[in-house]
Design a protein around this motif. Structure first.
Motif, PDB file in Angstrom:
ATOM      1  N   GLY A 157      -3.816   3.896   2.383  1.00  0.00           N
ATOM      2  CA  GLY A 157      -2.429   3.611   2.039  1.00  0.00           C
ATOM      3  C   GLY A 157      -1.447   4.490   2.777  1.00  0.00           C
ATOM      4  N   ASP A 206      -3.699  -4.614  -0.843  1.00  0.00           N
ATOM      5  CA  ASP A 206      -2.940  -3.624  -0.095  1.00  0.00           C
ATOM      6  C   ASP A 206      -2.518  -4.121   1.277  1.00  0.00           C
ATOM      7  N   LEU A 226      -0.446   3.849  -2.344  1.00  0.00           N
ATOM      8  CA  LEU A 226      -1.889   4.081  -2.251  1.00  0.00           C
ATOM      9  C   LEU A 226      -2.131   5.349  -1.432  1.00  0.00           C
ATOM     10  N   HIS A 282       1.724  -5.410  -5.359  1.00  0.00           N
ATOM     11  CA  HIS A 282       1.892  -3.982  -5.091  1.00  0.00           C
ATOM     12  C   HIS A 282       1.073  -3.151  -6.074  1.00  0.00           C
ATOM     13  N   SER A 313       0.818  -1.218   0.000  1.00  0.00           N
ATOM     14  CA  SER A 313       0.000   0.000   0.000  1.00  0.00           C
ATOM     15  C   SER A 313       0.849   1.264   0.000  1.00  0.00           C
ATOM     16  N   ALA A 352      -2.772  -2.976  -5.474  1.00  0.00           N
ATOM     17  CA  ALA A 352      -3.308  -2.312  -4.282  1.00  0.00           C
ATOM     18  C   ALA A 352      -4.269  -1.206  -4.689  1.00  0.00           C
TER      19      ALA A 352
END
Length: 293
Positions: free
Chosen positions: A62, A100, A56, A90, A53, A93
């Motif tokens: 995130g 995530d 994110l 990855h 995350s 996410a």
């Protein structure tokens, strides 16, 4: 442009190295070689630590960092030879539920191969007519597929970061062994031929590091990563070369011991071979750079 790592970036890299050193040391690595399956508990720990995350947005749960920070973390994963579809999970996410946090393992097609397909909960990209193929790397089970590639630019750059970490680690292993191993009453590192091998390994690693870090800074636009360009292609090309050639030179420094199953060096070489064929190959990278010129 400032390429020096910030204190926060250095702390992030140090923290992930400490996590991997404590959670995926040599014993865990060798156990994974003997039984190549996804360690779900470790995968969730990586998710809790923010590996998946990292880019994110905070509003979506995130960490809210960027591609440069992701590259630093993936470099550490490459250094540790951490197995699993790290790049695919990855990149998923925020799109695939649970990716995530590491509760969902995500695989992705690069148009030709999918790694860890049998262990994945979700697959991004076309994976029709998948058939298992023998992988040179015991820690990367592969299936051959046909179809569209997933997010190639970001995947290529993160894979380059994994290669960079491996190149750096084999340099460390070569230097360490050269200091310890003695011949004719002297450490082999005192001999000019071995010095030159280690020096070339360091140069390759640092050239690749500059290219990967620079691409991470320039490739991320406001809406994410742009289409493949010479920055990403050049970074992948240099990182692949450093990972493969450094592993070979590390084996040479170790002599006959480097070829044995008990040594970890051959695992770096085999992983580097597999990654070199993923997302952007040597030939594709050269074509992209040549077209730009």
């Amino acid at each position: 442009m400032e390429f020096r790592l910030t204190e926060d970036q250095l702390a992030l890299r140090t923290g992930f190295r400490a996590l991997l050193d404590g959670r995926f040391g040599r014993d865990e690595l060798r156990a994974a070689v003997e039984r190549p399956v996804i360690d779900r508990a470790l995968w969730r720990e990586l998710g809790d630590a923010g590996l998946f995350s990292l880019r994110l947005p905070e509003a979506d749960g995130g960490v809210g960092l960027g591609l440069p920070e992701a590259v630093l973390v993936f470099e550490e994963a490459g250094r540790a030879l951490l197995p699993g579809p790290l790049v695919a999970t990855h990149l998923a996410a925020g799109t695939v539920p649970g990716a995530d946090t590491g509760r969902t393992v995500v695989a992705a097609s690069d148009g030709a191969l999918v790694e860890w397909l049998a262990e994945a909960d979700e697959v991004v990209g076309e994976a029709g007519d998948a058939r298992p193929v023998r992988s040179v790397d015991p820690l990367t089970p592969l299936h051959r597929v046909s179809g569209e590639r997933a997010d190639r630019p970001a995947a290529a750059l993160l894979t380059a970061a994994l290669q960079l970490g491996s190149a750096a680690r084999t340099t460390e292993l070569a230097v360490q062994y050269a200091k310890e191993r003695e011949q004719f009453g002297r450490p082999i590192g005192a001999f000019q031929a071995v010095k030159h091998l280690c020096a070339r390994m360091l140069v390759r690693t640092e050239l690749a590091r500059v290219a990967v870090y620079a691409a991470a800074v320039t490739a991320e636009g406001g809406d994410g990563v742009r289409a493949p360009d010479t920055d990403v292609a050049g970074a992948k090309l240099l990182a692949d070369d450093a990972a493969v050639r450094n592993a070979r030179d590390c084996i040479q420094v170790h002599g006959g011991m480097g070829f044995t199953w008990e040594s970890d060096v051959h695992l770096h070489l085999k992983r580097a071979w597999v990654r070199a064929g993923q997302w952007i190959t040597e030939a594709e990278a050269e074509e992209l750079i040549a077209a730009a010129l």
